[in-house]
Design an enzyme around this catalytic site. Structure first.
Site, mmCIF file in Angstrom:
data_model
loop_
_atom_site.group_PDB
_atom_site.id
_atom_site.type_symbol
_atom_site.label_atom_id
_atom_site.label_comp_id
_atom_site.label_asym_id
_atom_site.label_seq_id
_atom_site.Cartn_x
_atom_site.Cartn_y
_atom_site.Cartn_z
ATOM 1 N N GLN A 1 0.825 -1.211 0.000
ATOM 2 C CA GLN A 1 0.000 0.000 0.000
ATOM 3 C C GLN A 1 0.858 1.259 0.000
ATOM 4 O O GLN A 1 0.655 2.165 -0.817
ATOM 5 C CB GLN A 1 -0.907 0.019 1.237
ATOM 6 C CG GLN A 1 -1.967 -1.044 1.281
ATOM 7 C CD GLN A 1 -2.967 -0.768 2.388
ATOM 8 O OE1 GLN A 1 -3.860 0.063 2.233
ATOM 9 N NE2 GLN A 1 -2.813 -1.453 3.499
ATOM 10 N N TYR B 1 6.264 -8.048 6.712
ATOM 11 C CA TYR B 1 5.317 -9.163 6.817
ATOM 12 C C TYR B 1 4.167 -8.656 7.679
ATOM 13 O O TYR B 1 4.339 -8.418 8.871
ATOM 14 C CB TYR B 1 5.990 -10.369 7.466
ATOM 15 C CG TYR B 1 5.150 -11.632 7.484
ATOM 16 C CD1 TYR B 1 5.424 -12.677 6.615
ATOM 17 C CD2 TYR B 1 4.096 -11.787 8.388
ATOM 18 C CE1 TYR B 1 4.652 -13.843 6.624
ATOM 19 C CE2 TYR B 1 3.319 -12.930 8.398
ATOM 20 C CZ TYR B 1 3.614 -13.958 7.524
ATOM 21 O OH TYR B 1 2.856 -15.104 7.532
ATOM 22 N N TYR C 1 4.048 -10.545 15.260
ATOM 23 C CA TYR C 1 4.184 -9.377 14.393
ATOM 24 C C TYR C 1 4.797 -8.207 15.162
ATOM 25 O O TYR C 1 5.772 -7.593 14.713
ATOM 26 C CB TYR C 1 2.810 -9.001 13.833
ATOM 27 C CG TYR C 1 2.789 -7.700 13.059
ATOM 28 C CD1 TYR C 1 3.507 -7.552 11.873
ATOM 29 C CD2 TYR C 1 2.040 -6.616 13.503
ATOM 30 C CE1 TYR C 1 3.482 -6.358 11.166
ATOM 31 C CE2 TYR C 1 2.000 -5.424 12.802
ATOM 32 C CZ TYR C 1 2.728 -5.299 11.638
ATOM 33 O OH TYR C 1 2.706 -4.115 10.948
#
Length: 288
Positions: free
Chosen positions: A12, A63, A127
């Site tokens: 994005q 990721y 994450y």
């Protein structure tokens, strides 16, 4: 003419940066995709940079499959920590300024006041942990780095909450959306513009590149429920939205309940004006 490399062209932010760079005359822009630079391969990084030099490197690659990272741990650590470390080392070797994008997930879910860059960090997901390690490695490898943490990123590109809600709202009569996770949506266009503004100030205005960790999101505060209601209001979608608590949507990776960011540092250091999230939402919907 300064040479600027955008890593992660497909994402994005990388797509948005590339779009905005087309109108810039004060620098030459280059970008990588997974085909030209596979960050999963450490040797590919050193091979890519051995005959190249850049003045600025913007690392948008990450990721970001938050739930999948809980079991798919090796790729998450590879992209978010190891590759970031190696890219920052290459930047230091060639004397390039490094701009690295990070996330509100580094804080975990223990805060209840606007998050400052130096607040305690207790990530409770793979994450978040991998992104925090990437931050630490980047600053160690290349002290001339700016890390920008952001939250709830969306755009006209790729998969994101906005596009998912637009699809579901048109397909269904009703939706349940959590109201107890609070933060601020961030339009990728605004983040990209801020990054390019910082670089432009350094290049053309001779402003000092001031390394460190900064926060950027749009202004204002909302829940995912509020965000969804605004999306449907702006688009005329009649789908009924019901607010529910997070425990009705259990996920492998815990979500921060509070990720409102204090953006005073980036605003004061680089004289950045930030748009309210509702105004940016309207801007994005017009582009869609």
């Amino acid at each position: 003419m300064k040479k600027i490399l955008i890593i992660g062209r497909e994402g994005q932010l990388g797509s948005t940066l590339t779009e905005q760079a087309e109108n810039i005359q004060w620098a030459d822009f280059f970008h990588t995709t997974v085909d030209t630079l596979d960050l999963m391969d450490a040797s590919a990084i050193s091979n890519y940079f051995k005959d190249k030099n850049f003045d600025f490197i913007i690392n948008c690659a990450a990721y970001t499959a938050v739930d999948r990272a809980e079991t798919d741990t090796a790729p998450a650590w590879r992209l978010n920590a190891e590759a970031a470390n190696e890219l920052a080392a290459e930047a230091a070797r060639m004397g390039a300024y490094f701009i690295h994008i990070s996330t509100d997930y580094v804080f975990g879910g223990t805060h209840f006041q606007p998050l400052k860059p130096d607040d305690s960090k207790t990530p409770d997901s793979v994450y978040g942990k991998s992104k925090l390690q990437g931050e630490l490695d980047v600053l160690q490898q290349q002290p001339q780095s700016i890390i920008i943490r952001t939250s709830w990123l969306y755009s006209i590109y790729g998969k994101n909450f906005l596009k998912t809600m637009l699809q579901l709202g048109r397909e269904r009569d009703s939706l349940n959306v959590v109201f107890d996770q609070v933060g601020t949506p961030t339009l990728a266009d605004d983040l990209a513009n801020t990054i390019l503004t910082i670089i432009e100030k350094v290049v053309t205005d001779k402003k000092e590149f001031i390394p460190g960790v900064y926060h950027f999101s749009n202004e204002g505060v909302c829940s995912w429920y509020d965000f969804t209601k605004a999306i449907f209001h702006e688009t005329g979608i009649s789908c009924k939205v019901t607010p529910v608590e997070s425990d009705q949507f259990p996920t492998p990776a815990p979500r921060p309940y509070f990720s409102v960011m204090d953006k005073s540092k980036i605003k004061q250091t680089y004289d950045i004006e930030i748009t309210h999230w509702q105004d940016s939402l309207r801007k994005c919907l017009r582009k869609l």
